[in-house]
Design a protein around this motif. Structure first.
Motif, PDB file in Angstrom:
ATOM      1  N   GLU A 337      59.541 -24.165  33.415  1.00 42.33           N
ATOM      2  CA  GLU A 337      59.939 -23.474  34.772  1.00 42.33           C
ATOM      3  C   GLU A 337      58.534 -23.791  35.431  1.00 42.33           C
ATOM      4  OE1 GLU A 337      61.147 -19.709  36.456  1.00 42.33           O
ATOM      5  OE2 GLU A 337      62.056 -20.254  34.515  1.00 42.33           O
ATOM      6  N   ILE A 338      58.714 -24.489  36.884  1.00 42.35           N
ATOM      7  CA  ILE A 338      57.801 -24.737  37.682  1.00 42.35           C
ATOM      8  C   ILE A 338      57.792 -23.683  38.747  1.00 42.35           C
ATOM      9  CG2 ILE A 338      56.511 -26.411  39.102  1.00 42.35           C
ATOM     10  CD1 ILE A 338      57.041 -27.723  36.300  1.00 42.35           C
ATOM     11  N   TRP A 339      56.590 -23.054  39.036  1.00 40.97           N
ATOM     12  CA  TRP A 339      56.582 -22.131  40.165  1.00 40.97           C
ATOM     13  C   TRP A 339      55.567 -22.711  41.214  1.00 40.97           C
ATOM     14  CZ3 TRP A 339      56.712 -16.250  38.827  1.00 40.97           C
ATOM     15  CH2 TRP A 339      57.463 -15.864  37.814  1.00 40.97           C
ATOM     16  N   TRP A 340      55.854 -22.462  42.422  1.00 35.48           N
ATOM     17  CA  TRP A 340      54.968 -23.155  43.507  1.00 35.48           C
ATOM     18  C   TRP A 340      54.706 -21.942  44.733  1.00 35.48           C
ATOM     19  CZ3 TRP A 340      52.045 -26.984  43.800  1.00 35.48           C
ATOM     20  CH2 TRP A 340      52.401 -28.098  43.263  1.00 35.48           C
ATOM     21  N   PHE A 341      53.389 -21.548  44.671  1.00 40.76           N
ATOM     22  CA  PHE A 341      52.869 -20.532  45.481  1.00 40.76           C
ATOM     23  C   PHE A 341      52.137 -21.198  46.796  1.00 40.76           C
ATOM     24  CE2 PHE A 341      52.958 -18.905  41.333  1.00 40.76           C
ATOM     25  CZ  PHE A 341      53.139 -17.267  41.624  1.00 40.76           C
ATOM     26  N   SER A 342      52.769 -21.142  48.031  1.00 42.22           N
ATOM     27  CA  SER A 342      52.283 -21.790  49.242  1.00 42.22           C
ATOM     28  C   SER A 342      51.344 -20.727  49.762  1.00 42.22           C
ATOM     29  CB  SER A 342      53.549 -22.256  50.027  1.00 42.22           C
ATOM     30  OG  SER A 342      54.022 -23.463  49.582  1.00 42.22           O
ATOM     31  N   PHE A 343      50.377 -21.281  50.326  1.00 35.52           N
ATOM     32  CA  PHE A 343      49.296 -20.253  51.053  1.00 35.52           C
ATOM     33  C   PHE A 343      49.180 -20.846  52.462  1.00 35.52           C
ATOM     34  CE2 PHE A 343      48.253 -19.729  46.685  1.00 35.52           C
ATOM     35  CZ  PHE A 343      47.593 -18.531  46.525  1.00 35.52           C
ATOM     36  N   CYS A 344      48.732 -19.869  53.314  1.00 38.76           N
ATOM     37  CA  CYS A 344      48.540 -20.241  54.687  1.00 38.76           C
ATOM     38  C   CYS A 344      47.455 -19.239  55.018  1.00 38.76           C
ATOM     39  CB  CYS A 344      49.840 -20.044  55.538  1.00 38.76           C
ATOM     40  SG  CYS A 344      50.140 -18.288  55.864  1.00 38.76           S
ATOM     41  N   ASP A 345      46.732 -19.351  56.329  1.00 40.27           N
ATOM     42  CA  ASP A 345      46.000 -18.976  56.662  1.00 40.27           C
ATOM     43  C   ASP A 345      46.479 -17.963  57.961  1.00 40.27           C
ATOM     44  OD1 ASP A 345      43.514 -17.801  58.075  1.00 40.27           O
ATOM     45  OD2 ASP A 345      42.566 -19.866  58.650  1.00 40.27           O
ATOM     46  N   LYS A 346      46.057 -16.802  57.762  1.00 41.46           N
ATOM     47  CA  LYS A 346      46.602 -15.547  58.541  1.00 41.46           C
ATOM     48  C   LYS A 346      46.268 -15.686  59.917  1.00 41.46           C
ATOM     49  CE  LYS A 346      45.988 -11.932  55.059  1.00 41.46           C
ATOM     50  NZ  LYS A 346      45.225 -10.731  54.646  1.00 41.46           N
ATOM     51  N   ASN A 353      51.229 -23.125  60.883  1.00 41.78           N
ATOM     52  CA  ASN A 353      51.514 -22.563  59.509  1.00 41.78           C
ATOM     53  C   ASN A 353      52.947 -23.015  59.227  1.00 41.78           C
ATOM     54  OD1 ASN A 353      49.333 -21.332  58.441  1.00 41.78           O
ATOM     55  ND2 ASN A 353      49.874 -19.339  59.497  1.00 41.78           N
ATOM     56  N   ALA A 354      53.779 -23.258  60.255  1.00 40.91           N
ATOM     57  CA  ALA A 354      55.070 -23.709  60.072  1.00 40.91           C
ATOM     58  C   ALA A 354      54.884 -25.309  59.554  1.00 40.91           C
ATOM     59  CB  ALA A 354      55.984 -23.632  61.386  1.00 40.91           C
ATOM     60  N   ALA A 355      53.926 -26.032  60.211  1.00 39.78           N
ATOM     61  CA  ALA A 355      53.966 -27.509  59.867  1.00 39.78           C
ATOM     62  C   ALA A 355      53.372 -27.606  58.593  1.00 39.78           C
ATOM     63  CB  ALA A 355      53.021 -28.072  60.776  1.00 39.78           C
ATOM     64  N   LEU A 356      52.443 -26.663  58.152  1.00 39.28           N
ATOM     65  CA  LEU A 356      51.850 -26.634  56.839  1.00 39.28           C
ATOM     66  C   LEU A 356      53.009 -26.589  55.755  1.00 39.28           C
ATOM     67  CD1 LEU A 356      49.358 -27.022  55.053  1.00 39.28           C
ATOM     68  CD2 LEU A 356      49.064 -24.459  55.135  1.00 39.28           C
ATOM     69  N   LEU A 357      53.811 -25.291  55.882  1.00 45.12           N
ATOM     70  CA  LEU A 357      54.765 -25.157  54.974  1.00 45.12           C
ATOM     71  C   LEU A 357      55.924 -26.035  54.973  1.00 45.12           C
ATOM     72  CD1 LEU A 357      56.080 -22.997  53.051  1.00 45.12           C
ATOM     73  CD2 LEU A 357      57.155 -22.107  55.009  1.00 45.12           C
ATOM     74  N   SER A 358      56.220 -26.877  56.152  1.00 48.93           N
ATOM     75  CA  SER A 358      57.010 -27.995  55.989  1.00 48.93           C
ATOM     76  C   SER A 358      56.478 -29.255  55.131  1.00 48.93           C
ATOM     77  CB  SER A 358      57.484 -28.579  57.298  1.00 48.93           C
ATOM     78  OG  SER A 358      58.083 -29.537  57.369  1.00 48.93           O
ATOM     79  N   SER A 359      55.303 -29.256  55.271  1.00 51.92           N
ATOM     80  CA  SER A 359      54.476 -30.274  54.367  1.00 51.92           C
ATOM     81  C   SER A 359      54.647 -29.906  52.807  1.00 51.92           C
ATOM     82  CB  SER A 359      53.105 -30.494  54.716  1.00 51.92           C
ATOM     83  OG  SER A 359      52.387 -31.407  53.728  1.00 51.92           O
TER      84      SER A 359
END
Length: 453
Positions: A337-346, A353-359
């Motif tokens: 099972e693969i888990w992905w945690f995405s991080f952004c800068d507050k 952050n939307a562009a980063l998450l899309s990537s």
């Protein structure tokens, strides 16, 4: 006549993994006995990543995380601390929480109503007076706690082994640097919603691929075509794969192929991939502006500042260059099972952050172009380890074997070389030593980097 009992897996470890030959026996990817030993001697002892503190900011916040074949609840306490317990009722074994994350005042088992506080203590038993005659000692039946829990820069880890060294010692310079490369991206927090999906593969194939910069030009050819991976400058297009007659097969060298930095550390941690300068030849410097501040450069140090490849905390925590963390969860010898945690800068703008998450979403995860392509390779590679004759063919990790010197500086063991398989082989070497079940001192000594590989 007395029959000779077959040798145990532990007795065969030196034949299963050979650093000297650069060969791995394919049986390690599909053998149930080996998988069971991994759960006991690796996942039952190692420090395992659970979550990031930003996921449980308020008291009563919880997150369910895997530890080998167990599931634990990571809970923010009323005093601000963090504890973790097995998600299994001490009465009849039912899960005390069926949600993956949330906020609670306590945990009540849906089977008989036994109720546990945020600290795991048993605080309520229906019919305690009538049915148990007040003879049930609730203090003896709390939720089972992990042996140790610690955080490093907000990354929460736990171990089931009371004798394990402290987390920072376990991570060592290599493991800490790997997490620093994510923590230094700003005031980071996890984007809500962890991507989870399964691949029919052995977990070790997913780890092996972390360090593999030999495959992108072939496996991810479509990613280059659509611009998901930046194409190299024209001046780097020569010298790729050629046919026996010398014809150009249009598989180019990349700038990152020729300048790789490998760091190997005790207990099996490693970092491997291109250096930062060669990566920026293709991708430019703008995506890595966070790396070029004086504060971050000082934190990473002169060697860490050069690293652009993938850090990996043994056994299954991968930090990407794009600001994600992947956790590979073994479910069986051929299911991961693969888990992905995405991080952004507050402090970044909503647009950034939307562009980063899309990537992130389009690179890795169930909708990720790169992971769909990788997953097909892993599934096929796992399937071939089950063939009667196919499994007799060893996996080869001979690239750069015996040609690279290890430079030791600032607590790091560093190899500078073109594309190689040093980190993969290091991972399997450490895997082999973990399965011998040595003491922690012995394990550290056996996984101390040598001077040449």
């Amino acid at each position: 006549m007395t029959e000779t009992s077959p040798a145990s897996v532990v007795d065969q470890l030196d034949s299963l993994v050979s650093l000297e030959r650069g060969e791995i026996d394919r049986r390690i990817f599909s053998d149930q006995e080996i998988f069971d030993l991994e759960m006991k001697y690796i996942f039952g002892r190692a420090w395992l990543f659970l979550c990031h503190e930003s996921q449980i900011p308020k008291r009563g916040d919880f997150f369910e995380a895997p530890m080998g074949t167990d599931n634990v609840l990571v809970v923010r306490q009323r005093d601000g601390g963090i504890k973790a317990f097995l998600n299994t009722c001490s009465h009849r074994g039912n899960a005390v929480c069926r949600a993956e994350e949330g906020n609670v005042r306590n945990f009540m088992c849906t089977y008989h109503g036994w109720t546990f506080g945020l600290d795991g203590e048993l605080v309520g038993v229906p019919g305690s007076s009538l049915f148990y005659k007040e003879k049930l000692d609730r203090s003896q039946h709390p939720l089972r706690k992990v042996a140790q829990l610690e955080s490093y820069r907000g990354f929460v880890f736990a171990t089931f082994d009371e004798t394990a060294p402290p987390l920072q010692e376990y991570l060592g310079a290599t493991g800490r640097l790997g997490l620093d490369l994510l923590a230094e991206r700003g005031d980071i927090e996890v984007v809500p919603g962890i991507q989870k999906f399964t691949v029919r593969t052995n977990w070790k194939f997913t780890v092996d691929n972390v360090f593999d910069y030999y495959h992108p030009q072939i496996t991810h050819m479509s990613a280059f075509a659509v611009g998901l991976i930046p194409s190299p400058p024209d001046s780097y297009m020569e010298g790729g794969a050629r046919s026996e007659s010398g014809a150009n097969l249009e598989v180019p060298f990349l700038p990152t192929d020729l300048h790789n930095v490998v760091m190997i550390g005790e207990y099996g941690h490693a970092i491997s991939g291109p250096d930062q300068d060669s990566l920026e030849v293709s991708a430019g410097q703008e995506p890595f502006a966070w790396r070029h501040t004086a504060e971050t450069q000082a934190k990473l140090g002169r060697h860490g500042s050069r690293v652009a490849g993938h850090p990996h905390v043994f056994p299954t925590t991968w930090v990407t260059a794009g600001g994600q963390l992947s956790l590979r969860v073994p479910r069986s010898p051929d299911v991961t099972e693969i888990w992905w945690f995405s991080f952004c800068d507050k402090n970044a703008s909503p647009e950034e952050n939307a562009a980063l998450l899309s990537s992130h979403i389009h690179s890795f995860g169930p909708a990720g172009l790169l992971e769909q392509e990788d997953g097909e390779n892993w599934a096929q590679s796992t399937l071939q380890t089950k063939g009667l004759k196919s499994r007799e063919i060893p996996q080869l990790l001979k690239m750069g074997l015996g040609t690279s010197e290890v430079i030791k500086d600032d607590g790091l063991a560093i190899i500078d070389a073109p594309i190689n398989e040093h980190a993969q082989l290091w991972t399997y070497h450490a895997w082999r030593e973990w399965l011998r079940n040595p003491t922690w001192d012995e394990l550290r000594e056996r996984t101390a980097p040598r001077d040449r590989y």
